[in-house]
Design a protein around this motif. Structure first.
Motif, PDB file in Angstrom:
ATOM      1  N   ILE A   1       0.902  -1.481  -0.097  1.00  0.00           N
ATOM      2  CA  ILE A   1      -0.322  -0.244   0.005  1.00  0.00           C
ATOM      3  C   ILE A   1       0.829   1.404   0.113  1.00  0.00           C
ATOM      4  O   ILE A   1       2.239   1.161   0.449  1.00  0.00           O
ATOM      5  N   PRO A   2       0.513   2.467  -0.143  1.00  0.00           N
ATOM      6  CA  PRO A   2       0.826   3.197  -0.132  1.00  0.00           C
ATOM      7  C   PRO A   2       2.154   3.781   1.492  1.00  0.00           C
ATOM      8  O   PRO A   2       1.835   3.145   2.149  1.00  0.00           O
ATOM      9  N   LEU A   3       2.849   4.285   1.331  1.00  0.00           N
ATOM     10  CA  LEU A   3       4.153   4.353   1.894  1.00  0.00           C
ATOM     11  C   LEU A   3       3.370   4.762   3.533  1.00  0.00           C
ATOM     12  O   LEU A   3       3.864   5.256   4.416  1.00  0.00           O
ATOM     13  N   GLU A   4       2.311   6.008   2.919  1.00  0.00           N
ATOM     14  CA  GLU A   4       2.539   7.648   4.045  1.00  0.00           C
ATOM     15  C   GLU A   4       1.491   5.630   5.084  1.00  0.00           C
ATOM     16  O   GLU A   4       1.011   6.510   6.232  1.00  0.00           O
ATOM     17  N   ASP A   5       0.385   5.361   4.238  1.00  0.00           N
ATOM     18  CA  ASP A   5      -0.539   4.125   4.860  1.00  0.00           C
ATOM     19  C   ASP A   5       0.469   3.144   5.781  1.00  0.00           C
ATOM     20  O   ASP A   5      -0.544   3.033   6.798  1.00  0.00           O
ATOM     21  N   VAL A   6       1.259   2.746   5.060  1.00  0.00           N
ATOM     22  CA  VAL A   6       2.360   2.048   5.675  1.00  0.00           C
ATOM     23  C   VAL A   6       2.757   2.454   7.051  1.00  0.00           C
ATOM     24  O   VAL A   6       2.835   2.094   9.014  1.00  0.00           O
ATOM     25  N   LEU A   7       3.324   4.122   6.669  1.00  0.00           N
ATOM     26  CA  LEU A   7       3.472   4.975   8.403  1.00  0.00           C
ATOM     27  C   LEU A   7       2.539   5.038   9.491  1.00  0.00           C
ATOM     28  O   LEU A   7       3.342   5.090   9.807  1.00  0.00           O
ATOM     29  N   HIS A   8       1.605   5.505   8.714  1.00  0.00           N
ATOM     30  CA  HIS A   8       0.649   5.256   9.643  1.00  0.00           C
ATOM     31  C   HIS A   8      -0.233   3.966  10.738  1.00  0.00           C
ATOM     32  O   HIS A   8      -0.068   4.133  11.735  1.00  0.00           O
ATOM     33  N   ALA A   9      -0.037   2.943   9.748  1.00  0.00           N
ATOM     34  CA  ALA A   9       0.064   1.872  10.793  1.00  0.00           C
ATOM     35  C   ALA A   9       0.971   1.455  11.695  1.00  0.00           C
ATOM     36  O   ALA A   9       0.764   0.906  12.951  1.00  0.00           O
ATOM     37  N   TRP A  10       2.246   1.139  11.611  1.00  0.00           N
ATOM     38  CA  TRP A  10       3.844   1.656  12.439  1.00  0.00           C
ATOM     39  C   TRP A  10       3.767   3.258  13.344  1.00  0.00           C
ATOM     40  O   TRP A  10       3.766   2.407  14.521  1.00  0.00           O
ATOM     41  N   SER A  11       2.893   3.628  13.558  1.00  0.00           N
ATOM     42  CA  SER A  11       2.915   4.557  14.625  1.00  0.00           C
ATOM     43  C   SER A  11       1.700   4.561  15.220  1.00  0.00           C
ATOM     44  O   SER A  11       1.758   4.968  16.163  1.00  0.00           O
ATOM     45  N   VAL A  12       0.161   4.071  15.193  1.00  0.00           N
ATOM     46  CA  VAL A  12      -1.254   3.660  15.182  1.00  0.00           C
ATOM     47  C   VAL A  12       0.076   2.256  16.083  1.00  0.00           C
ATOM     48  O   VAL A  12      -0.646   2.443  17.649  1.00  0.00           O
ATOM     49  N   GLY A  13       0.831   2.064  15.735  1.00  0.00           N
ATOM     50  CA  GLY A  13       1.029   0.299  16.697  1.00  0.00           C
ATOM     51  C   GLY A  13       1.754   0.548  17.298  1.00  0.00           C
ATOM     52  O   GLY A  13       2.047  -0.017  18.321  1.00  0.00           O
ATOM     53  N   GLY A  14       2.887   1.818  17.473  1.00  0.00           N
ATOM     54  CA  GLY A  14       3.697   1.918  18.570  1.00  0.00           C
ATOM     55  C   GLY A  14       2.661   2.584  18.824  1.00  0.00           C
ATOM     56  O   GLY A  14       3.298   2.174  20.770  1.00  0.00           O
ATOM     57  N   ILE A  15       1.746   3.706  19.723  1.00  0.00           N
ATOM     58  CA  ILE A  15       1.153   4.193  20.372  1.00  0.00           C
ATOM     59  C   ILE A  15       0.347   2.700  21.171  1.00  0.00           C
ATOM     60  O   ILE A  15       0.567   3.305  22.386  1.00  0.00           O
ATOM     61  N   VAL A  16       0.392   2.543  20.944  1.00  0.00           N
ATOM     62  CA  VAL A  16      -0.337   1.274  21.223  1.00  0.00           C
ATOM     63  C   VAL A  16      -0.012   0.523  21.778  1.00  0.00           C
ATOM     64  O   VAL A  16      -0.219  -0.327  23.022  1.00  0.00           O
ATOM     65  N   ALA A  17       1.621   0.246  21.359  1.00  0.00           N
ATOM     66  CA  ALA A  17       2.483  -0.745  21.576  1.00  0.00           C
ATOM     67  C   ALA A  17       3.024  -0.405  23.562  1.00  0.00           C
ATOM     68  O   ALA A  17       2.841  -0.322  24.177  1.00  0.00           O
ATOM     69  N   GLY A  18       2.921   0.871  23.372  1.00  0.00           N
ATOM     70  CA  GLY A  18       3.313   2.524  24.380  1.00  0.00           C
ATOM     71  C   GLY A  18       1.885   2.182  25.935  1.00  0.00           C
ATOM     72  O   GLY A  18       2.597   2.266  26.616  1.00  0.00           O
ATOM     73  N   ALA A  19       0.749   2.193  25.293  1.00  0.00           N
ATOM     74  CA  ALA A  19      -0.404   2.226  26.212  1.00  0.00           C
ATOM     75  C   ALA A  19      -0.095   1.000  26.581  1.00  0.00           C
ATOM     76  O   ALA A  19      -0.439   1.168  27.899  1.00  0.00           O
ATOM     77  N   SER A  20      -0.271   0.077  25.255  1.00  0.00           N
ATOM     78  CA  SER A  20      -0.092  -1.111  26.437  1.00  0.00           C
ATOM     79  C   SER A  20       0.997  -1.926  27.350  1.00  0.00           C
ATOM     80  O   SER A  20       0.657  -2.409  28.519  1.00  0.00           O
ATOM     81  N   PHE A  21       1.895  -1.730  27.134  1.00  0.00           N
ATOM     82  CA  PHE A  21       3.510  -1.207  27.883  1.00  0.00           C
ATOM     83  C   PHE A  21       2.822  -0.867  29.649  1.00  0.00           C
ATOM     84  O   PHE A  21       2.888  -1.594  30.681  1.00  0.00           O
ATOM     85  N   ILE A  22       2.228   0.486  29.434  1.00  0.00           N
ATOM     86  CA  ILE A  22       1.868   1.337  30.594  1.00  0.00           C
ATOM     87  C   ILE A  22       0.339   0.973  31.959  1.00  0.00           C
ATOM     88  O   ILE A  22       1.001   0.075  32.992  1.00  0.00           O
ATOM     89  N   ALA A  23      -0.046   0.000  30.651  1.00  0.00           N
ATOM     90  CA  ALA A  23      -1.089  -0.572  31.216  1.00  0.00           C
ATOM     91  C   ALA A  23      -0.861  -2.154  32.452  1.00  0.00           C
ATOM     92  O   ALA A  23      -0.980  -1.428  33.318  1.00  0.00           O
ATOM     93  N   VAL A  24      -0.288  -2.895  31.492  1.00  0.00           N
ATOM     94  CA  VAL A  24       0.805  -4.276  32.186  1.00  0.00           C
ATOM     95  C   VAL A  24       1.400  -3.748  33.167  1.00  0.00           C
ATOM     96  O   VAL A  24       1.821  -4.649  33.988  1.00  0.00           O
ATOM     97  N   LEU A  25       2.601  -3.115  32.920  1.00  0.00           N
ATOM     98  CA  LEU A  25       2.957  -2.752  34.228  1.00  0.00           C
ATOM     99  C   LEU A  25       1.952  -2.258  35.297  1.00  0.00           C
ATOM    100  O   LEU A  25       2.513  -2.259  36.724  1.00  0.00           O
ATOM    101  N   LEU A  26       1.951  -1.210  34.995  1.00  0.00           N
ATOM    102  CA  LEU A  26       0.516  -0.990  37.026  1.00  0.00           C
ATOM    103  C   LEU A  26      -0.435  -2.028  36.392  1.00  0.00           C
ATOM    104  O   LEU A  26       0.256  -2.090  37.950  1.00  0.00           O
ATOM    105  N   ILE A  27      -0.984  -2.786  35.972  1.00  0.00           N
ATOM    106  CA  ILE A  27      -1.640  -3.520  36.564  1.00  0.00           C
ATOM    107  C   ILE A  27      -1.038  -4.598  37.409  1.00  0.00           C
ATOM    108  O   ILE A  27      -1.484  -4.886  38.421  1.00  0.00           O
TER     109      ILE A  27
END
Length: 104
Positions: free
Chosen positions: A41-67
C-alpha cells in the motif's frame, strides 16, 4: 536464608518489565499488521500503521506494567508457600453466624 519469598523476590523489576514488554510487542505488531503495515500500500499508510502500532504498544506497556505491579502489591509474602488445611471462608462464616444468632 528463609524459604518464604520476600516482597522483593515477588516483584523483580526485570520480570515485570519483560512481561510488559512482551505484551506491548504483541499488541503493537498485531495492530500494525491489522492496519496493513506489511501490504503493498502507499508509504504514508504504512507509516500510519506503524505509528498507531507504536501508540498501542506504548499504552499497553504502561497499562500492563501498572496492573501487574498493583496486583503484586496485594500479595502478602508471608502467606506464600504455606499449606492450607481448612477451607478459607467456612470458619469466618461460621463465626459470623454464631455472632448473629447470639444477638451481637
Amino acid at each position: 536464608m528463609t524459604d518464604k519469598p520476600t516482597r522483593r523476590d515477588l516483584m523483580r523489576p526485570a520480570q515485570l518489565l519483560a512481561v510488559a514488554f512482551g505484551a506491548a510487542l504483541f499488541g503493537g505488531l498485531i495492530t500494525a499488521m491489522s492496519m496493513g503495515a506489511f501490504q503493498a500500500i502507499p508509504l504514508e499508510d504504512v507509516l500510519h500503521a506503524w505509528s498507531v502500532g507504536g501508540i498501542v504498544a506504548g499504552a499497553s506497556f504502561i497499562a500492563v506494567l501498572l496492573i501487574v505491579s498493583m496486583l503484586l502489591l496485594v500479595v502478602d509474602p508471608n502467606t506464600q508457600g504455606g499449606t492450607v488445611d481448612e477451607p478459607l471462608l467456612v470458619k469466618k462464616d461460621a463465626e459470623r453466624a454464631a455472632k448473629k444468632s447470639s444477638g451481637h
